[in-house]
Scaffold this motif. Sequence first.
Motif, PDB file in Angstrom:
ATOM      1  N   GLY A  93       0.822  -1.207   0.000  1.00 28.16           N
ATOM      2  CA  GLY A  93       0.000   0.000   0.000  1.00 28.16           C
ATOM      3  C   GLY A  93       0.853   1.253   0.000  1.00 28.16           C
ATOM      4  O   GLY A  93       0.567   2.217  -0.718  1.00 28.16           O
ATOM      5  N   ILE A  94       1.922   1.224   0.800  1.00 26.21           N
ATOM      6  CA  ILE A  94       2.823   2.381   0.850  1.00 26.21           C
ATOM      7  C   ILE A  94       3.536   2.547  -0.494  1.00 26.21           C
ATOM      8  O   ILE A  94       3.683   3.669  -0.998  1.00 26.21           O
ATOM      9  N   ILE A  95       3.948   1.431  -1.091  1.00 27.35           N
ATOM     10  CA  ILE A  95       4.619   1.508  -2.403  1.00 27.35           C
ATOM     11  C   ILE A  95       3.672   2.113  -3.436  1.00 27.35           C
ATOM     12  O   ILE A  95       4.056   3.009  -4.200  1.00 27.35           O
ATOM     13  N   VAL A  96       2.435   1.628  -3.447  1.00 27.20           N
ATOM     14  CA  VAL A  96       1.459   2.155  -4.407  1.00 27.20           C
ATOM     15  C   VAL A  96       1.322   3.663  -4.229  1.00 27.20           C
ATOM     16  O   VAL A  96       1.331   4.434  -5.190  1.00 27.20           O
ATOM     17  N   ASP A  97       1.242   4.082  -2.972  1.00 26.28           N
ATOM     18  CA  ASP A  97       1.069   5.504  -2.684  1.00 26.28           C
ATOM     19  C   ASP A  97       2.298   6.326  -3.096  1.00 26.28           C
ATOM     20  O   ASP A  97       2.177   7.368  -3.722  1.00 26.28           O
ATOM     21  N   PHE A  98       3.477   5.829  -2.766  1.00 27.45           N
ATOM     22  CA  PHE A  98       4.707   6.567  -3.058  1.00 27.45           C
ATOM     23  C   PHE A  98       5.023   6.595  -4.548  1.00 27.45           C
ATOM     24  O   PHE A  98       5.719   7.487  -5.024  1.00 27.45           O
ATOM     25  N   CYS A  99       4.540   5.576  -5.279  1.00 30.15           N
ATOM     26  CA  CYS A  99       4.857   5.505  -6.707  1.00 30.15           C
ATOM     27  C   CYS A  99       3.737   6.075  -7.575  1.00 30.15           C
ATOM     28  O   CYS A  99       3.841   6.079  -8.798  1.00 30.15           O
ATOM     29  N   ALA A 100       2.660   6.544  -6.951  1.00 31.71           N
ATOM     30  CA  ALA A 100       1.579   7.156  -7.721  1.00 31.71           C
ATOM     31  C   ALA A 100       2.098   8.438  -8.357  1.00 31.71           C
ATOM     32  O   ALA A 100       3.171   8.929  -8.001  1.00 31.71           O
ATOM     33  N   SER A 101       1.299   9.010  -9.274  1.00 29.79           N
ATOM     34  CA  SER A 101       1.857  10.114 -10.058  1.00 29.79           C
ATOM     35  C   SER A 101       2.244  11.316  -9.194  1.00 29.79           C
ATOM     36  O   SER A 101       3.085  12.115  -9.576  1.00 29.79           O
ATOM     37  N   LYS A 102       1.604  11.472  -8.015  1.00 28.90           N
ATOM     38  CA  LYS A 102       2.007  12.586  -7.143  1.00 28.90           C
ATOM     39  C   LYS A 102       2.769  12.095  -5.915  1.00 28.90           C
ATOM     40  O   LYS A 102       2.969  12.832  -4.957  1.00 28.90           O
ATOM     41  N   GLY A 103       3.182  10.831  -5.965  1.00 26.28           N
ATOM     42  CA  GLY A 103       3.797  10.219  -4.791  1.00 26.28           C
ATOM     43  C   GLY A 103       5.184  10.729  -4.480  1.00 26.28           C
ATOM     44  O   GLY A 103       5.815  11.418  -5.295  1.00 26.28           O
ATOM     45  N   VAL A 104       5.665  10.376  -3.309  1.00 25.45           N
ATOM     46  CA  VAL A 104       6.962  10.850  -2.834  1.00 25.45           C
ATOM     47  C   VAL A 104       8.095  10.425  -3.763  1.00 25.45           C
ATOM     48  O   VAL A 104       8.945  11.234  -4.144  1.00 25.45           O
ATOM     49  N   ILE A 105       8.102   9.145  -4.134  1.00 25.17           N
ATOM     50  CA  ILE A 105       9.207   8.647  -4.960  1.00 25.17           C
ATOM     51  C   ILE A 105       9.088   9.190  -6.383  1.00 25.17           C
ATOM     52  O   ILE A 105      10.082   9.601  -6.980  1.00 25.17           O
ATOM     53  N   THR A 106       7.862   9.222  -6.890  1.00 25.85           N
ATOM     54  CA  THR A 106       7.669   9.755  -8.245  1.00 25.85           C
ATOM     55  C   THR A 106       8.156  11.196  -8.327  1.00 25.85           C
ATOM     56  O   THR A 106       8.802  11.587  -9.301  1.00 25.85           O
ATOM     57  N   SER A 107       7.873  11.972  -7.298  1.00 23.52           N
ATOM     58  CA  SER A 107       8.313  13.371  -7.301  1.00 23.52           C
ATOM     59  C   SER A 107       9.825  13.468  -7.321  1.00 23.52           C
ATOM     60  O   SER A 107      10.397  14.350  -7.974  1.00 23.52           O
ATOM     61  N   ALA A 108      10.478  12.547  -6.603  1.00 21.46           N
ATOM     62  CA  ALA A 108      11.937  12.550  -6.591  1.00 21.46           C
ATOM     63  C   ALA A 108      12.481  12.152  -7.955  1.00 21.46           C
ATOM     64  O   ALA A 108      13.433  12.757  -8.455  1.00 21.46           O
ATOM     65  N   VAL A 109      11.855  11.148  -8.564  1.00 25.42           N
ATOM     66  CA  VAL A 109      12.296  10.693  -9.882  1.00 25.42           C
ATOM     67  C   VAL A 109      12.085  11.793 -10.918  1.00 25.42           C
ATOM     68  O   VAL A 109      12.874  11.964 -11.842  1.00 25.42           O
ATOM     69  N   LYS A 110      11.024  12.583 -10.722  1.00 29.80           N
ATOM     70  CA  LYS A 110      10.668  13.632 -11.670  1.00 29.80           C
ATOM     71  C   LYS A 110      11.800  14.642 -11.841  1.00 29.80           C
ATOM     72  O   LYS A 110      12.006  15.199 -12.920  1.00 29.80           O
ATOM     73  N   ILE A 111      12.550  14.871 -10.776  1.00 31.06           N
ATOM     74  CA  ILE A 111      13.666  15.810 -10.841  1.00 31.06           C
ATOM     75  C   ILE A 111      14.632  15.409 -11.949  1.00 31.06           C
ATOM     76  O   ILE A 111      15.188  16.240 -12.652  1.00 31.06           O
ATOM     77  N   PHE A 112      14.809  14.091 -12.127  1.00 30.49           N
ATOM     78  CA  PHE A 112      15.759  13.607 -13.134  1.00 30.49           C
ATOM     79  C   PHE A 112      15.117  13.377 -14.494  1.00 30.49           C
ATOM     80  O   PHE A 112      15.751  13.573 -15.519  1.00 30.49           O
ATOM     81  N   THR A 113      13.879  12.915 -14.497  1.00 34.30           N
ATOM     82  CA  THR A 113      13.281  12.534 -15.786  1.00 34.30           C
ATOM     83  C   THR A 113      12.279  13.556 -16.300  1.00 34.30           C
ATOM     84  O   THR A 113      11.957  13.567 -17.485  1.00 34.30           O
ATOM     85  N   GLY A 114      11.756  14.391 -15.407  1.00 29.98           N
ATOM     86  CA  GLY A 114      10.785  15.389 -15.821  1.00 29.98           C
ATOM     87  C   GLY A 114       9.385  14.828 -16.012  1.00 29.98           C
ATOM     88  O   GLY A 114       8.473  15.542 -16.391  1.00 29.98           O
ATOM     89  N   SER A 115       9.227  13.518 -15.759  1.00 30.04           N
ATOM     90  CA  SER A 115       7.909  12.917 -15.962  1.00 30.04           C
ATOM     91  C   SER A 115       7.344  12.466 -14.628  1.00 30.04           C
ATOM     92  O   SER A 115       8.076  11.941 -13.781  1.00 30.04           O
ATOM     93  N   ASN A 116       6.056  12.720 -14.419  1.00 25.55           N
ATOM     94  CA  ASN A 116       5.482  12.241 -13.164  1.00 25.55           C
ATOM     95  C   ASN A 116       4.478  11.111 -13.399  1.00 25.55           C
ATOM     96  O   ASN A 116       3.496  10.977 -12.715  1.00 25.55           O
ATOM     97  N   GLN A 117       4.801  10.294 -14.398  1.00 20.49           N
ATOM     98  CA  GLN A 117       3.956   9.134 -14.668  1.00 20.49           C
ATOM     99  C   GLN A 117       4.067   8.137 -13.518  1.00 20.49           C
ATOM    100  O   GLN A 117       5.129   7.984 -12.917  1.00 20.49           O
ATOM    101  N   ASN A 118       2.954   7.472 -13.211  1.00 19.35           N
ATOM    102  CA  ASN A 118       2.939   6.449 -12.169  1.00 19.35           C
ATOM    103  C   ASN A 118       4.040   5.420 -12.433  1.00 19.35           C
ATOM    104  O   ASN A 118       4.089   4.796 -13.490  1.00 19.35           O
ATOM    105  N   LEU A 119       4.918   5.238 -11.438  1.00 23.13           N
ATOM    106  CA  LEU A 119       6.068   4.359 -11.645  1.00 23.13           C
ATOM    107  C   LEU A 119       5.661   2.900 -11.817  1.00 23.13           C
ATOM    108  O   LEU A 119       6.356   2.129 -12.462  1.00 23.13           O
ATOM    109  N   LEU A 120       4.527   2.539 -11.230  1.00 24.61           N
ATOM    110  CA  LEU A 120       4.089   1.146 -11.337  1.00 24.61           C
ATOM    111  C   LEU A 120       3.413   0.860 -12.681  1.00 24.61           C
ATOM    112  O   LEU A 120       2.909  -0.226 -12.903  1.00 24.61           O
TER     113      LEU A 120
END
Lengths: 297, 319
Positions: free
Chosen positions: B146-173
């Motif tokens: 559940g936490i992974i789903v939340d963090f990897c969602a398009s506005k999630g914590v991890i997605t936001s961090a990844v966005k810094i490098f890729t510029g995309s906030n697509q759901n990581l899952l």
Amino acid sequence: MMVEKKSVSRIVFEIINTLFMLLLMAACILPVLHVFCASFSDAAWVLGKSGVIWHVKGFNINGYKLVFQNKDIFSGYMNTFIYVVATTALGMFLTVITAYAVSRKDALFSNFIMFFISFTMLFNGGMIASYIIITKILGWYDSRLAIIVPSTLSAFNLILVRTAMTTVPSSLEESAMLDGAGRMTVLFKIVLPLIKATLATVVLYLVIAQWNSWFSAAIYLRNRGKFPLQLILKEVLITGDTTTTSVNASDYAGDTAIYKQLIKYCTIVISTVPIFIFYPFIQKYFEKGVMIGAIKG
Amino acid sequence: MSKKYVAGAVVTTPQKKFTKAKVKRDLRKNAVVYLMAVPAIVFFIVFSYMPMVGLLMAFQNFKPNLGFFRSKFVGFKNFTDFFSSIYFGRTIRNTLMLSILDLVISFPVTIIFALLLNEIKNIRFKRTIQTVSYMPYFISMVVVAGIIVDFCASKGVITSAVKIFTGSNQNLLSMPSYWRPIYILSGMWQGLGFGAIIYVAALAGVDQELYEAAAIDGANRLQQCRHITIPGISSTIIIMLILRIGSLMAVGSEKTILLYNPQIYETADIISSYVYRKGLLEFNYGYSTAVSMFNSVINFALLMISNGISRKYSETSLF
């Protein structure tokens, strides 16, 4: 250790090592802290925030109010309680008497029985065959028995307890038997009190396994009234099915999307709090269990 | 009652163990003992050995209403169907990739963590690190997912961090290329501290005098680690390695089933999740049993081989 003068490289290493450990601890705690703080914070703020949340903002318990309106959470708790207690009680009884039987060195067939049991760790029939046996042959589809009985015994737990029992000096048992004690008396009055720590470890394994279990419930149960907490959680957290909860939230109509996320966080907190309350007490038994398991291999 | 036991206490170890008379006497003397094992024997017959017999389904076009005996036998058709489908290569590749990544990343990192932890001399600090690091192990898989789903969602914590490098906030899952990192890293988050317990215990058992002797001989820390610490815990490392290699193809399905979706089957679908989908969602019992049997046989072979190799070369083995 000798008293040695620390070299410069040693000091540098120690500083880096300490920093690394602090970072690692932060990595372990932050996700938990995020969920915890978010669950008490203002829903709109949480939804808009994209980084890690490490403090509460706009303290409120609206999310919790919504979650507690969800009857499934309560029934899930009750069911999990039933499954945990039943599995642990039955499992411990069976594990103890079986381990005692296979630890008797003077019984000709005990090694053979142990092999018969251990072999199941190496080869198994797989998920589908077990499913067919349990549903079609035992007829336990949608029965609580399908959740409880198959998780009572495991070759691994039996090996743990058996190993512990072989450390009990046989002279103790023999003298008790000379005094007229039966096998059961010897087992429960003499052997078990001496291996309490191992028993505590096995209890813990059974409790944690059943507390965390959702898969067997997902495949064997149909009636929602029998669902354990973890299966309800799966619906709320993964399937995203918060409808049962949000429907009641007429006060917050229009804000369902905002509350959806908050509900998830609150649900996680509610379902995980018991584990964290018991964690300090059970931790040392878990460590012990890992080590007993390792010695046996 | 007690008389029998007294008589039986003088058990010698003769040349022949299983003569008719001895078996008879043993059964009489240890009747209670064997009676205690009966429930477990029944249990393992029903829940372990009957499913093994149930593997017959793999050779059948199994229909539950016809049962094992009246379903039609189709020989190896289920197996050949699997071998010739696209799922054969894909599920095996995905399963192996997860295992191998786990073996080359999580496995050594756990050992390194234990070694570094061993260098922390402040006992309080060390205990705190341990307590905190295996806390995630106690969080249930469903909640972790559940936490992974939340963090990897398009506005999630991890997605936001990844966005810094890729510029995309697509759901990581929803992106196949992110599946393996997510799987391995979340596994480490959950299991690193707990996995290290066993090495920490082994390290505690290394003779401290060896270090003093080595220090007097002028060995530096790294040399001490190389020549004392590592050899001291090598049998533990080997046992853990055998277990890992023996289970290279036995990746559990729960986490995958909780987190994957058709968009990322390409990298996420593993043998066990495929068996689950085919068997329990599509009711293709015979076929999915064939896939699962294929997997079980390989697991068994891997465990035997790795154990055999280890026994031959290092005198350390599971059985």
